[in-house]
Write an enzyme that holds these catalytic residues in place. Structure first.
Site, short mmCIF file in Angstrom:
data_model
loop_
_atom_site.label_atom_id
_atom_site.label_comp_id
_atom_site.label_asym_id
_atom_site.label_seq_id
_atom_site.Cartn_x
_atom_site.Cartn_y
_atom_site.Cartn_z
N CYS A 1 0.83 -1.20 0.00
CA CYS A 1 0.00 0.00 0.00
C CYS A 1 0.87 1.25 0.00
O CYS A 1 2.10 1.19 0.08
CB CYS A 1 -0.95 0.01 1.20
SG CYS A 1 -0.11 0.14 2.79
N ASP B 1 9.75 25.00 -34.14
CA ASP B 1 10.85 25.41 -35.00
C ASP B 1 10.44 25.07 -36.43
O ASP B 1 9.70 24.12 -36.66
CB ASP B 1 12.12 24.66 -34.61
CG ASP B 1 13.26 24.92 -35.57
OD1 ASP B 1 13.61 26.10 -35.74
OD2 ASP B 1 13.78 23.95 -36.15
N ASP C 1 14.27 20.12 -33.36
CA ASP C 1 14.95 18.89 -33.77
C ASP C 1 16.46 18.97 -33.76
O ASP C 1 17.13 17.98 -34.02
CB ASP C 1 14.49 18.48 -35.17
CG ASP C 1 15.06 19.41 -36.24
OD1 ASP C 1 15.16 20.62 -35.98
OD2 ASP C 1 15.42 18.92 -37.32
N ASP D 1 18.20 24.11 -31.05
CA ASP D 1 16.90 24.21 -30.39
C ASP D 1 16.96 23.85 -28.91
O ASP D 1 15.98 24.04 -28.19
CB ASP D 1 15.87 23.29 -31.07
CG ASP D 1 15.63 23.68 -32.52
OD1 ASP D 1 15.59 24.89 -32.80
OD2 ASP D 1 15.48 22.78 -33.36
N CYS E 1 3.39 1.69 2.76
CA CYS E 1 4.65 0.95 2.59
C CYS E 1 5.64 1.79 1.80
O CYS E 1 6.84 1.82 2.10
CB CYS E 1 4.39 -0.37 1.86
SG CYS E 1 3.31 -1.51 2.74
#
Length: 779
Positions: free
Chosen positions: A36, A447, A667, A671, A39
């Site tokens: 649970c 971009d 990419d 960037d 724990c």
């Protein structure tokens, strides 16, 4: 682990060696016995107290812990960590051992199912009399028979609850086992006491069946929950299964003179391997002979096979098509794309969402509060005149139904299912925090080059100045760009190659890249510069008769660069620059880019395009993509270093309107600052280059193929996962808020409470598993 000890000498005397320094290390450890949210909190506290531990995160759904060591020897720290877990009452285990146990069978039955079956066989005779009463039959077993059936269930099958409860009490904390142990022991003890005090021959109503059935139901619920939790890790197992065991190693003429089959672990960068039709590529590499098609769907989500020929990159784990190819190994082991994907998914599933921290705080005080409520229930019923056994049964029902199992599973189960299905469709979510933030995104900044466009511009026009030879201009420009990886540089080189213009490797000397502007260097003794119109303005190069043509090309949407030569100084005047030619480049939008933008806008998301191109070229491409320049959706002439500032302005609302949650999609390496500045960075990985790797490390989400539609898909799976988290937390809280009062008021028996408690955990995990049916929005 390597230990470096340094010593310094001063004035002939050696100083004592400094203490060893150790780099931060992450350790993943399986933990058995957690049930649970309490724990989880308890194990995390135990781990964080250990010397050298910087942080520890425990995941109930995976039954594992990720520990970050800030200092100290990793081997010694691991021993301390394992001991701390054991002292807390749980079992430290390797993840491989836990996986093996999951698959273990005993007489054809899963090992962890046997306690459940034993509980059912022993409890069934105790329950049958209750069924008989419905039909007027009295099948009540003698008290001694009930005792013999219930006691093994209570103290043998239920021993795990007593062990965990004892450790919790020693640590002055509470957990699910403590509630179950107290509740069922009270029922068993009450029945034994009633039997013991009964007169000879007297028939008394006993409650052995309640304790035995509750323990059996809890065991059954835990077994069903474990089965369901394993389905949430199916994505990780599927990714591991992509890696083949063997590879066909080819001779290299030096070290190996004949081909042989070797284990994939023995491959080294530079090795040559042969991949036969229908086999999986054993490692990342480059095709050096043959041609084929590769099915990369499990890695990128791309359903269609991708053509591969000499010079093309292949990814380990992808499936070879109908052609046999020879591949030169580029990356193996932890450096491979597949290992990187698995690592990202594991990191996301091991992480803890911000909302889960609130749940952990609630769980820390939940069990003590429940114990007080159960005690209050017992005293209230007894004070109102109810028999002690009835008051005790109501208190037992409160203890049983209040177990916080569902609370601990609500968030991690949804995160595991959501990140797993996203990975199967080419969306890698770096951590749970990125997942949780992404659902709030209301602004996306793209971009342009390589993200919304193909990123492979072509040289469309060369407009030479009067008296300048066009081929000489192209040769000089190609010489300047020969060592550049910029898309425009590749376009120049491809144009030169198409005209059979040879460019010597040393045709240009002292070539320098000027960030965001262009290149300059010496060609045949002349200092040349090739770059943007803005840079030419900074250099003071007047375009003269080329100015009108440059404006016309920009109006048509072309990206215009200028090749200029430096003029010698005259008198006291500094050297000037004279343009030699205009070079106009054009790019094409990606298929589906316009529809992706329209789809985001339909979801109420603002869309921006950020470009370093001149405004005319940016506006022309924006028109093809459906972006609205009149609403400031186009930000042009932005230097790479300034993209992060644009993202910050979008976030704080200085570009018009209130603050926003912004996702940046890029990419390349330029960037990376913008991706880091956004609330959520999305790196589009359509290449395997170093620039893509930098972008992926800066981003919270990686899109494994260059499809703009994946942006909307990433936001969609984020929203759905967060929705599942909220649903699970709502039902987990409502279940306890409604169940505890019903049990306290006497409307729920311990047996019904036990069944409801087991059902709640299974229902939370099952609700999370519905995410596995998710598919990205179609084009």
């Amino acid at each position: 682990m390597n230990t470096t000890i340094t010593a310094t000498a001063a004035e002939g005397a050696a100083t004592p060696p400094s203490a060893p320094s150790y780099p931060p290390v992450q350790i993943d450890l399986g933990i058995g016995g957690m049930t649970c949210a309490s724990c989880v909190t308890r194990v995390e506290k135990a781990l964080r107290k250990q010397e050298g531990v910087g942080d520890a995160t425990v995941n109930l759904a995976t039954e594992s812990a990720r520990v970050t060591l800030s200092s100290g020897d990793a081997q010694e720290s691991l021993a301390r960590i394992k001991r701390a877990v054991r002292d807390a009452g749980y079992e430290p285990r390797t993840l491989d051992a836990m996986d093996a146990d999951d698959k273990a069978l005993v007489y054809g039955v899963p090992r962890d199912l046997w306690p459940v079956l034993a509980g059912v066989l022993l409890s069934l005779p105790l329950v049958l009399p209750m069924v008989g009463d419905l039909f007027g039959q009295h099948w009540m077993l003698p008290a001694w028979a009930q005792f013999l059936l219930a006691t093994p269930v209570q103290f043998v099958l239920g021993a795990r609850f007593y062990r965990a409860a004892w450790h919790a009490l020693k640590a002055w904390t509470g957990n699910m086992e403590l509630l179950v142990a107290i509740g069922t022991t009270a029922g068993w003890a009450l029945s034994t006491w009633l039997w013991w005090r009964a007169a000879p021959g007297e028939t008394v109503h006993l409650y052995y069946e309640a304790s035995a059935v509750v323990i059996t139901l809890v065991l059954l619920g835990k077994w069903l929950e474990a089965r369901a939790k394993r389905q949430t890790t199916s994505a990780i197992r599927a990714l591991h299964a992509l890696r083949p065991e063997r590879a066909h190693l080819l001779p290299d003429g030096v070290r190996r003179t004949e081909s042989t089959d070797v284990a994939v672990d023995e491959l080294l960068p530079g090795d040559l391997i042969r991949v036969l039709p229908g086999e999986r590529f054993a490692a990342d590499g480059t095709v050096v002979q043959g041609q084929t098609q590769a099915d990369e769907s499990m890695l990128t989500g791309e359903a269609m096979p991708v053509a591969k020929e000499v010079g093309d990159a292949v990814t380990g784990g992808s499936l070879n098509g109908e052609g046999a190819v020879d591949v030169q190994v580029r990356a193996v082991g932890a450096q491979s794309v597949l290992a990187h994907i698995i690592g990202l998914v594991q990191d996301a599933q091991a992480g803890k969402a911000p909302v889960q921290r609130m749940v952990d705080q609630v769980a820390a005080v939940f069990v003590p509060v429940v114990l007080l409520i159960a005690l209050g229930t017992l005293l209230a019923w007894w004070w109102s005149g109810a028999p002690l056994e009835e008051a005790l049964l109501h208190a037992v029902a409160v203890l049983v139904i209040a177990c916080p199992c569902a609370l601990g599973l609500a968030t991690p189960a949804a995160i595991m299912a959501g990140t797993g299905v996203a990975a199967q469709h080419g969306i890698l979510i770096k951590d749970a925090e990125a997942l949780e933030i992404a659902h709030k995104v209301d602004t996306v900044a793209f971009d342009k080059t390589g993200t919304l466009t193909e990123g492979r511009p072509r040289l469309l026009v060369i407009e030479a100045a009067p008296g300048v030879d066009e081929e000489a201009v192209l040769q000089a420009a190609a010489a300047l760009q020969a060592q550049s990886a910029h898309p425009l540089a590749r376009a120049v080189l491809e144009a030169a190659a198409s005209r059979d213009i040879a460019v010597a490797a040393d045709a240009a000397q002292a070539v320098q890249a000027v960030s965001g502007r262009g290149n300059q260097g010496r060609v045949k003794g002349a200092l040349l510069a090739l770059g943007s119109l803005r840079w030419m303005g900074e250099l003071g190069a007047a375009l003269g008769p080329l100015a009108e043509r440059a404006d016309a090309l920009q109006a048509e949407g072309a990206t215009v660069s200028v090749l200029a030569t430096q003029l010698p100084a005259e008198g006291t005047a500094a050297p000037g620059w004279a343009p030699l030619a205009l070079l106009a480049f054009g790019d094409e939008p990606k298929p589906g880019a316009a529809r992706a933008i329209a789809g985001l806008r339909a979801q109420g998301v603002r869309v921006f395009m950020v470009s370093g191109d001149n405004r005319g070229a940016a506006l022309a491409m924006a028109a093809r993509l459906g972006l609205r320049a009149d609403q400031d959706e186009v930000v042009a002439e932005v230097l790479p270093a300034d993209k992060a500032d644009v993202v910050r302005q979008l976030r704080i609302g200085t570009m018009g309107g209130p603050s926003h949650t912004v996702a940046m999609v890029g990419d390349g390496v330029n960037d990376a600052p913008a991706l880091a500045a956004a609330d959520v960075g999305m790196a589009m990985s359509h290449s395997q280059g170093a620039s893509a790797d930098v972008a992926m490390h800066a981003a919270g989400i990686t899109l494994m193929r260059g499809d703009p539609m994946l942006v909307a898909a990433a936001l969609d799976i984020s929203r759905r996962t967060v929705r599942k988290i909220r649903q699970n937390l709502f039902w987990a809280f409502v279940y306890n808020v409604a169940g505890i009062p019903l049990a306290a008021l006497g409307f729920l028996s311990p047996v019904v409470a036990g069944a409801a408690m087991a059902l709640s955990s299974v229902s939370v995990v099952s609700n999370a598993l519905l995410l596995k049916r998710w598919t990205p929005p179609r084009r």
